[in-house]
Design a protein around this motif. Structure first.
Motif, PDB file in Angstrom:
ATOM      1  N   ILE A  96       0.807  -1.224   0.000  1.00 29.81           N
ATOM      2  CA  ILE A  96       0.000   0.000   0.000  1.00 29.81           C
ATOM      3  C   ILE A  96       0.842   1.277   0.000  1.00 29.81           C
ATOM      4  CG2 ILE A  96      -0.283   0.440   2.472  1.00 29.81           C
ATOM      5  CD1 ILE A  96      -3.282   0.714   1.933  1.00 29.81           C
ATOM      6  N   GLN A  97       2.103   1.170   0.401  1.00 31.59           N
ATOM      7  CA  GLN A  97       2.946   2.369   0.440  1.00 31.59           C
ATOM      8  C   GLN A  97       3.223   2.936  -0.950  1.00 31.59           C
ATOM      9  OE1 GLN A  97       7.229   1.520   1.270  1.00 31.59           O
ATOM     10  NE2 GLN A  97       6.513  -0.589   1.468  1.00 31.59           N
ATOM     11  N   PHE A  98       3.035   2.108  -1.983  1.00 26.11           N
ATOM     12  CA  PHE A  98       3.328   2.547  -3.346  1.00 26.11           C
ATOM     13  C   PHE A  98       2.114   3.167  -4.037  1.00 26.11           C
ATOM     14  CE2 PHE A  98       6.189  -1.073  -2.425  1.00 26.11           C
ATOM     15  CZ  PHE A  98       7.391  -0.374  -2.454  1.00 26.11           C
ATOM     16  N   ILE A  99       0.977   3.223  -3.341  1.00 30.92           N
ATOM     17  CA  ILE A  99      -0.255   3.780  -3.917  1.00 30.92           C
ATOM     18  C   ILE A  99      -0.350   5.257  -3.536  1.00 30.92           C
ATOM     19  CG2 ILE A  99      -2.763   3.613  -3.987  1.00 30.92           C
ATOM     20  CD1 ILE A  99      -2.504   0.696  -3.123  1.00 30.92           C
ATOM     21  N   THR A 100      -0.525   6.110  -4.546  1.00 30.91           N
ATOM     22  CA  THR A 100      -0.631   7.550  -4.287  1.00 30.91           C
ATOM     23  C   THR A 100      -1.909   8.156  -4.858  1.00 30.91           C
ATOM     24  OG1 THR A 100       0.669   8.018  -6.279  1.00 30.91           O
ATOM     25  CG2 THR A 100       1.872   7.872  -4.198  1.00 30.91           C
ATOM     26  N   ILE A 162       9.752   8.866  10.795  1.00 31.55           N
ATOM     27  CA  ILE A 162       9.322   9.915   9.861  1.00 31.55           C
ATOM     28  C   ILE A 162      10.351  11.037   9.816  1.00 31.55           C
ATOM     29  CG2 ILE A 162       7.596  11.711   9.433  1.00 31.55           C
ATOM     30  CD1 ILE A 162       5.535   9.800  10.739  1.00 31.55           C
ATOM     31  N   THR A 163      10.839  11.442  10.983  1.00 34.11           N
ATOM     32  CA  THR A 163      11.752  12.575  11.077  1.00 34.11           C
ATOM     33  C   THR A 163      13.106  12.271  10.432  1.00 34.11           C
ATOM     34  OG1 THR A 163      10.697  13.289  13.138  1.00 34.11           O
ATOM     35  CG2 THR A 163      12.899  14.168  12.670  1.00 34.11           C
ATOM     36  N   TYR A 164      13.606  11.041  10.646  1.00 33.17           N
ATOM     37  CA  TYR A 164      14.974  10.742  10.214  1.00 33.17           C
ATOM     38  C   TYR A 164      15.060   9.837   8.980  1.00 33.17           C
ATOM     39  CZ  TYR A 164      16.203  12.840  14.661  1.00 33.17           C
ATOM     40  OH  TYR A 164      16.344  13.727  15.708  1.00 33.17           O
ATOM     41  N   ILE A 165      13.956   9.175   8.592  1.00 34.31           N
ATOM     42  CA  ILE A 165      13.999   8.334   7.379  1.00 34.31           C
ATOM     43  C   ILE A 165      12.919   8.817   6.413  1.00 34.31           C
ATOM     44  CG2 ILE A 165      13.933   5.994   6.441  1.00 34.31           C
ATOM     45  CD1 ILE A 165      14.831   4.950   9.153  1.00 34.31           C
ATOM     46  N   SER A 166      11.676   8.304   6.557  1.00 34.36           N
ATOM     47  CA  SER A 166      10.589   8.731   5.677  1.00 34.36           C
ATOM     48  C   SER A 166       9.278   8.165   6.191  1.00 34.36           C
ATOM     49  CB  SER A 166      10.819   8.241   4.244  1.00 34.36           C
ATOM     50  OG  SER A 166      10.654   6.824   4.173  1.00 34.36           O
ATOM     51  N   TYR A 167       8.175   8.697   5.685  1.00 34.98           N
ATOM     52  CA  TYR A 167       6.865   8.151   6.017  1.00 34.98           C
ATOM     53  C   TYR A 167       6.753   6.698   5.560  1.00 34.98           C
ATOM     54  CZ  TYR A 167       4.277  12.299   7.638  1.00 34.98           C
ATOM     55  OH  TYR A 167       3.798  13.348   8.378  1.00 34.98           O
ATOM     56  N   ARG A 168       7.341   6.372   4.401  1.00 29.28           N
ATOM     57  CA  ARG A 168       7.169   5.026   3.842  1.00 29.28           C
ATOM     58  C   ARG A 168       7.843   3.951   4.677  1.00 29.28           C
ATOM     59  NH1 ARG A 168       7.423   6.134  -2.725  1.00 29.28           N
ATOM     60  NH2 ARG A 168       5.187   6.605  -2.913  1.00 29.28           N
ATOM     61  N   SER A 169       8.832   4.315   5.479  1.00 33.24           N
ATOM     62  CA  SER A 169       9.468   3.317   6.340  1.00 33.24           C
ATOM     63  C   SER A 169       8.476   2.722   7.330  1.00 33.24           C
ATOM     64  CB  SER A 169      10.649   3.943   7.083  1.00 33.24           C
ATOM     65  OG  SER A 169      10.206   4.977   7.956  1.00 33.24           O
ATOM     66  N   LEU A 170       7.422   3.480   7.680  1.00 32.70           N
ATOM     67  CA  LEU A 170       6.404   2.965   8.600  1.00 32.70           C
ATOM     68  C   LEU A 170       5.731   1.721   8.044  1.00 32.70           C
ATOM     69  CD1 LEU A 170       4.551   6.271   9.677  1.00 32.70           C
ATOM     70  CD2 LEU A 170       6.570   5.230  10.694  1.00 32.70           C
ATOM     71  N   PHE A 171       5.458   1.717   6.741  1.00 34.25           N
ATOM     72  CA  PHE A 171       4.749   0.589   6.129  1.00 34.25           C
ATOM     73  C   PHE A 171       5.604  -0.681   6.163  1.00 34.25           C
ATOM     74  CE2 PHE A 171       2.766   4.365   4.400  1.00 34.25           C
ATOM     75  CZ  PHE A 171       1.420   4.047   4.407  1.00 34.25           C
ATOM     76  N   TRP A 172       6.919  -0.538   5.959  1.00 30.84           N
ATOM     77  CA  TRP A 172       7.796  -1.707   6.027  1.00 30.84           C
ATOM     78  C   TRP A 172       7.838  -2.289   7.440  1.00 30.84           C
ATOM     79  CZ3 TRP A 172       9.165  -4.190   1.906  1.00 30.84           C
ATOM     80  CH2 TRP A 172       9.316  -3.512   0.691  1.00 30.84           C
ATOM     81  N   VAL A 173       7.989  -1.420   8.431  1.00 25.24           N
ATOM     82  CA  VAL A 173       8.069  -1.892   9.823  1.00 25.24           C
ATOM     83  C   VAL A 173       6.748  -2.537  10.238  1.00 25.24           C
ATOM     84  CG1 VAL A 173       8.372  -1.189  12.221  1.00 25.24           C
ATOM     85  CG2 VAL A 173       9.835  -0.218  10.446  1.00 25.24           C
ATOM     86  N   ASP A 174       5.610  -1.904   9.882  1.00 25.49           N
ATOM     87  CA  ASP A 174       4.305  -2.458  10.246  1.00 25.49           C
ATOM     88  C   ASP A 174       4.098  -3.822   9.616  1.00 25.49           C
ATOM     89  OD1 ASP A 174       1.969  -2.311  11.665  1.00 25.49           O
ATOM     90  OD2 ASP A 174       1.327  -0.417  10.808  1.00 25.49           O
ATOM     91  N   GLY A 175       4.461  -3.969   8.346  1.00 29.51           N
ATOM     92  CA  GLY A 175       4.299  -5.255   7.661  1.00 29.51           C
ATOM     93  C   GLY A 175       5.153  -6.353   8.274  1.00 29.51           C
ATOM     94  N   ILE A 176       6.405  -6.028   8.600  1.00 27.07           N
ATOM     95  CA  ILE A 176       7.313  -7.030   9.171  1.00 27.07           C
ATOM     96  C   ILE A 176       6.814  -7.501  10.534  1.00 27.07           C
ATOM     97  CG2 ILE A 176       9.621  -7.329  10.158  1.00 27.07           C
ATOM     98  CD1 ILE A 176      10.623  -5.482   7.854  1.00 27.07           C
ATOM     99  N   THR A 177       6.334  -6.582  11.377  1.00 27.26           N
ATOM    100  CA  THR A 177       5.859  -6.990  12.701  1.00 27.26           C
ATOM    101  C   THR A 177       4.592  -7.843  12.609  1.00 27.26           C
ATOM    102  OG1 THR A 177       4.710  -4.867  12.938  1.00 27.26           O
ATOM    103  CG2 THR A 177       6.882  -5.058  13.940  1.00 27.26           C
ATOM    104  N   CYS A 178       3.752  -7.606  11.598  1.00 24.42           N
ATOM    105  CA  CYS A 178       2.587  -8.480  11.389  1.00 24.42           C
ATOM    106  C   CYS A 178       3.037  -9.913  11.093  1.00 24.42           C
ATOM    107  CB  CYS A 178       1.726  -7.956  10.235  1.00 24.42           C
ATOM    108  SG  CYS A 178       0.705  -6.529  10.644  1.00 24.42           S
ATOM    109  N   LEU A 179       4.053 -10.061  10.233  1.00 26.46           N
ATOM    110  CA  LEU A 179       4.548 -11.394   9.892  1.00 26.46           C
ATOM    111  C   LEU A 179       5.167 -12.076  11.111  1.00 26.46           C
ATOM    112  CD1 LEU A 179       6.196 -10.785   6.381  1.00 26.46           C
ATOM    113  CD2 LEU A 179       3.875 -11.530   6.912  1.00 26.46           C
ATOM    114  N   ILE A 180       5.918 -11.333  11.913  1.00 23.96           N
ATOM    115  CA  ILE A 180       6.521 -11.909  13.126  1.00 23.96           C
ATOM    116  C   ILE A 180       5.434 -12.376  14.088  1.00 23.96           C
ATOM    117  CG2 ILE A 180       7.882 -11.383  15.183  1.00 23.96           C
ATOM    118  CD1 ILE A 180       9.534  -9.460  13.433  1.00 23.96           C
ATOM    119  N   ALA A 181       4.395 -11.563  14.271  1.00 21.50           N
ATOM    120  CA  ALA A 181       3.298 -11.941  15.170  1.00 21.50           C
ATOM    121  C   ALA A 181       2.595 -13.199  14.674  1.00 21.50           C
ATOM    122  CB  ALA A 181       2.297 -10.787  15.285  1.00 21.50           C
ATOM    123  N   GLY A 182       2.390 -13.311  13.364  1.00 23.51           N
ATOM    124  CA  GLY A 182       1.773 -14.518  12.804  1.00 23.51           C
ATOM    125  C   GLY A 182       2.611 -15.755  13.060  1.00 23.51           C
ATOM    126  N   MET A 183       3.926 -15.622  12.965  1.00 26.62           N
ATOM    127  CA  MET A 183       4.812 -16.770  13.196  1.00 26.62           C
ATOM    128  C   MET A 183       4.793 -17.198  14.664  1.00 26.62           C
ATOM    129  SD  MET A 183       8.079 -16.185  10.649  1.00 26.62           S
ATOM    130  CE  MET A 183       8.297 -14.430  10.881  1.00 26.62           C
TER     131      MET A 183
END
Length: 395
Positions: A96-100, A162-183
């Motif tokens: 979803i981060q690639f949708i504008t 957001i301050t030091y990288i970008s807004y889009r980094s949030l989507f990567w972190v959120d997605g990875i933690t969902c996968l970890i929780a599922g495992m």
């Protein structure tokens, strides 16, 4: 001292603790939602009206997700629903981060919340299976503690990303933690035998939650409370930014205060109230009144000290209202299919998400923030009166 701190947590099952760990990891990565309105306005440059419609799509997806999740929890079991939801949510976050485009983003947010919120009714059904009657509210509270500790970490980390990288980094972190929780769910949890639930089914009639009049009254009151509560994750961050001049990292710390207070205080408060044998609805009414006060203090002036006071009132209202409303819903769900009952309970917040952020932003754009806070306080008062009438019927 240490024994006093540990005592409220005694007697909770191993499965409840692993569910709490799952929720902690998942919600620590839940950085997108608190900053979604800021991402849409500051990064994608959408108008307040467009942001309101996108947030409504979030709510529509939530309604569909909890309805589907509740039905599937009754049919195939809560276990499969939980891990499938988490894996699906992680994959959608990556995409979803690639949708504008506005309309594509509406569709993407709708799909995201279908996957994400199918998880919610399954969790509450699992929690009932993993706990006993005497410790159910504390089990609910432990899960909420994990969620709120995660949320206290998530916005703070999200503001820094957001301050030091970008807004889009949030989507990567959120997605990875969902996968970890599922495992973690696949590795450490399992569907318990259905003997417990089958005994309930043979002993009690199958009542539809949509035909349970008192439950529907309770549901409407929770919708009103959710409607106002959603402002803290949609309209109020914009108020912090536009009226108080706070930057994203400071807004993240403001929201993190909510989660940290809950982590420190909610379990002792719930444990104390459980011993007092107060009715669940009376406690929820008290929490709703504190939420009302949280909006009124904002209108005393555009000062950060009042905003902090508002967060504190809201947090104590949440600590009183949500665990005991959840416990009331679980107790009432014994009348029928638990998945459907808990899905309907979750839908009160989903419908609130459809209308709350959208109407809050539209109303703020037209009449100003001050009028919006008075409106929210009035809605909280209506919820208090409805619950008071319901409580008197049940006394």
């Amino acid at each position: 001292m240490l024994k006093t701190i540990i005592k409220p947590y005694e007697g909770l099952s191993r499965e409840v603790w692993f569910m709490a760990l799952t929720m902690l990891i998942n919600r620590a990565g839940a950085m997108v939602v608190p900053f979604l309105s800021l991402y849409l306005t500051n990064f994608l440059e959408f108008s307040l009206e467009q942001v309101g419609w996108i947030m409504s799509c979030y709510g529509f997806g939530s309604v569909a997700g909890v309805f589907i999740g509740g039905k599937l929890a009754d049919k195939i079991g809560y276990y499969k629903v939980m891990y499938s939801s988490l894996f699906g949510t992680g994959l959608v976050f990556f995409s979803i981060q690639f949708i504008t485009d506005f309309y594509s983003l509406c569709l993407g947010i709708f799909a995201l919340t279908i996957f994400a919120d199918a998880f919610r009714p399954a969790v509450w059904v699992a929690l009932d299976d993993y706990s006993e009657d005497h410790n159910r509210t504390r089990s609910v509270t432990l899960i909420r503690l994990a969620i709120n500790l995660g949320f206290s970490m998530g916005p703070a980390l999200g503001g820094l990303l957001i301050t030091y990288i970008s807004y889009r980094s949030l989507f990567w972190v959120d997605g990875i933690t969902c996968l970890i929780a599922g495992m973690i769910i696949l590795r450490f949890l399992s569907q318990k035998s259905q003997v417990k639930n089958q005994n309930k089914e043979t002993a009690l009639p199958k009542l539809s939650p949509y035909k349970d009049r008192r439950y529907l009254i309770f549901w409407f009151a929770m919708f009103l409370i959710g409607f106002t509560f959603m402002q803290y994750f949609s309209t109020i961050p914009l108020y912090y930014s536009q009226r108080l001049g706070l930057t994203e990292d400071k807004i993240g710390l403001m929201l993190a205060m909510n989660g940290m207070l809950i982590f420190l205080l909610e379990m002792p408060i719930v444990h104390s109230l459980e011993k007092g044998k107060l009715q669940n609805l009376k406690i929820v009414i008290g929490g709703s009144f504190l939420l009302l006060l949280s909006f009124l203090v904002l209108n005393a002036g555009p000062w950060i000290g009042l905003a902090v006071m508002g967060i504190i009132f809201m947090t104590f209202g949440e600590m009183l209202g949500f665990p005991f409303s959840n416990s009331y819903a679980l107790d009432r769900s014994k009348l029928g299919n638990q998945g459907s009952y808990m899905a309907l309970y979750s839908m009160s917040f989903s419908f609130a998400h459809i209308l709350g952020p959208n109407l809050g932003m539209q109303f703020s754009a037209r009449y100003g923030y001050e009028a919006t806070w008075y409106l929210m306080a009035g809605i909280c008062l209506l919820a208090c009166l409805i619950l008071l009438g319901l409580q008197r019927k049940e006394s």
